[in-house]
Design a protein around this motif. Structure first.
Motif, PDB file in Angstrom:
ATOM      1  N   ASP A  18       4.377 -11.975   1.693  1.00 29.50           N
ATOM      2  CA  ASP A  18       3.364 -11.731   0.740  1.00 29.50           C
ATOM      3  C   ASP A  18       2.284 -12.677   0.603  1.00 29.50           C
ATOM      4  OD1 ASP A  18       4.664  -9.560  -0.125  1.00 29.50           O
ATOM      5  OD2 ASP A  18       5.418 -10.440  -2.215  1.00 29.50           O
ATOM      6  N   ASP A 130      -2.063  -9.148   1.256  1.00 30.12           N
ATOM      7  CA  ASP A 130      -1.815  -9.630   2.554  1.00 30.12           C
ATOM      8  C   ASP A 130      -2.167  -8.753   3.669  1.00 30.12           C
ATOM      9  OD1 ASP A 130       0.362  -7.963   1.575  1.00 30.12           O
ATOM     10  OD2 ASP A 130       2.041  -9.318   2.387  1.00 30.12           O
ATOM     11  N   ARG A 172      11.301  -3.639  -0.370  1.00 32.41           N
ATOM     12  CA  ARG A 172      10.901  -4.484  -1.530  1.00 32.41           C
ATOM     13  C   ARG A 172      12.204  -4.469  -2.240  1.00 32.41           C
ATOM     14  NH1 ARG A 172       6.229  -6.848  -1.293  1.00 32.41           N
ATOM     15  NH2 ARG A 172       6.681  -8.157  -3.216  1.00 32.41           N
TER      16      ARG A 172
HETATM   17  N1  HSE Z   1       4.095  -8.110   1.727  1.00 33.01           N
HETATM   18  C1  HSE Z   1       4.505  -6.958   1.619  1.00 33.01           C
HETATM   19  C2  HSE Z   1       5.773  -6.727   1.746  1.00 33.01           C
HETATM   20  C3  HSE Z   1       3.394  -6.025   2.670  1.00 33.01           C
HETATM   21  O1  HSE Z   1       6.402  -7.155   2.866  1.00 33.01           O
HETATM   22  O2  HSE Z   1       6.391  -5.926   1.054  1.00 33.01           O
HETATM   23  C4  HSE Z   1       3.773  -4.643   2.598  1.00 33.01           C
HETATM   24  O3  HSE Z   1       2.827  -4.310   1.360  1.00 33.01           O
END
Ligand code: HSE
Length: 291
Positions: A18, A130, A172
């Protein structure tokens, strides 16, 4: 009428969940905007059937609303949706830059990152910057709650995209909510090593810092053949391998001129695992550009 090209991006880079992101020279989305009384959206290109044309549900449409800049928006997708290569971010970034120009809003690139992140939020439920940060600014980016820091870097990479669909929401959910202190220490080391490598344009250092930790590594199990692909890439000369963003793409950092052999090795390993894939031998590149 304004036309903008915005690149695919790779977020996380193993140690920077992130936080880290980088712009790829290819693939890219191309967005064309024209003033209109109300916003309408037309999508063509890769995976267009998965992208809503309702402006309230489309990253570019949300950006138009944020900028109070109604327009007819044509999005030509070069970045496949749900690829781990910042597909929705590319459209949001291109729309933000294009509408800022079309309506002469005068926002700085960093301000446009925040606007494009709102577009991302409409699709993913959370406003991650990001992917949109490198899609707008180019190079390597570090995003925190307060700041966006950009580093121009030129590092050879391969992004290998298997024919697997992993949604960011699902990806996630597999991420652990806490880490042990030992792991935190080694992740800080990796992140610092990677950042130093970007400043020095040193693929060895970047590759060393590109190791997945328990946060980014939790996604490996969602990618059939991941372990074999990583081993093959490293044997073919890659200096580091990690899941790209939420996956399923896999990012490998290469030595100068090493992209072709690493790309072939990754494709072969996916093929042996029964997974079709395509590879983008590319390099860290520039951000959104008005054509
Ligand atoms: N940083 C985010 C994740 C990128 O890894 O969930 C994908 O939106």
């Amino acid at each position: 009428m304004v036309t903008v090209r915005a690149p695919a991006t790779s977020a996380n880079l193993g140690s920077g969940f992130d936080v880290f992101g980088l712009a790829l020279e290819r693939p890219a989305d191309v967005v064309r905007v024209e003033r209109a009384d109300e916003t309408t959206i037309e999508v063509t290109g890769v995976g267009r059937q998965y992208i809503p044309e309702n402006p309230a549900k489309n990253t570019a449409g949300v950006v138009a609303e944020e900028l109070d800049a109604p327009a007819h928006i044509e999005i030509n997708k070069g970045v496949r949706p749900s690829s781990g290569l910042g597909s929705s971010a590319a459209s949001a970034a291109a729309a933000a830059v294009a509408l800022n120009e079309l309506y002469d809003r005068g926002l700085t690139p960093t301000e446009l990152v925040r606007v494009a992140a709102e577009g991302e939020a409409a699709v993913s439920g959370e406003a991650h910057a990001d992917n949109v940060a490198p899609a707008i600014l180019g190079g390597f980016t570090i995003v925190t709650d307060e700041d966006v820091t950009q580093v121009d870097a030129s590092i050879p990479v391969v992004a290998c995209l298997p024919e697997i669909v992993v949604s960011t929401r699902d990806a996630r959910q597999v991420v652990p909510q806490s880490v042990e202190i030992d792991e935190l220490v080694s992740t800080v080391g990796d992140a610092a090593t990677l950042t130093a490598g970007m400043f020095r344009n040193d693929p060895e250092l970047v590759g060393k810092g590109l190791r997945n930790n328990s946060l980014t590594g939790a996604r490996e199990s969602l990618i059939k053949g991941f372990d074999a692909v990583r081993e093959s890439a490293l044997s073919a000369g890659a200096t580091g391998v990690a899941v790209s963003g939420a996956g399923p793409s896999v990012l490998a950092v290469c030595r100068e001129g090493g992209q072709s052999s690493v790309a072939s090795a990754m494709l072969d390993a996916f093929f042996d695992a029964g997974v079709e894939a395509r590879a983008y031998p590319t390099s860290v590149g520039s951000g959104a550009a008005i054509l």
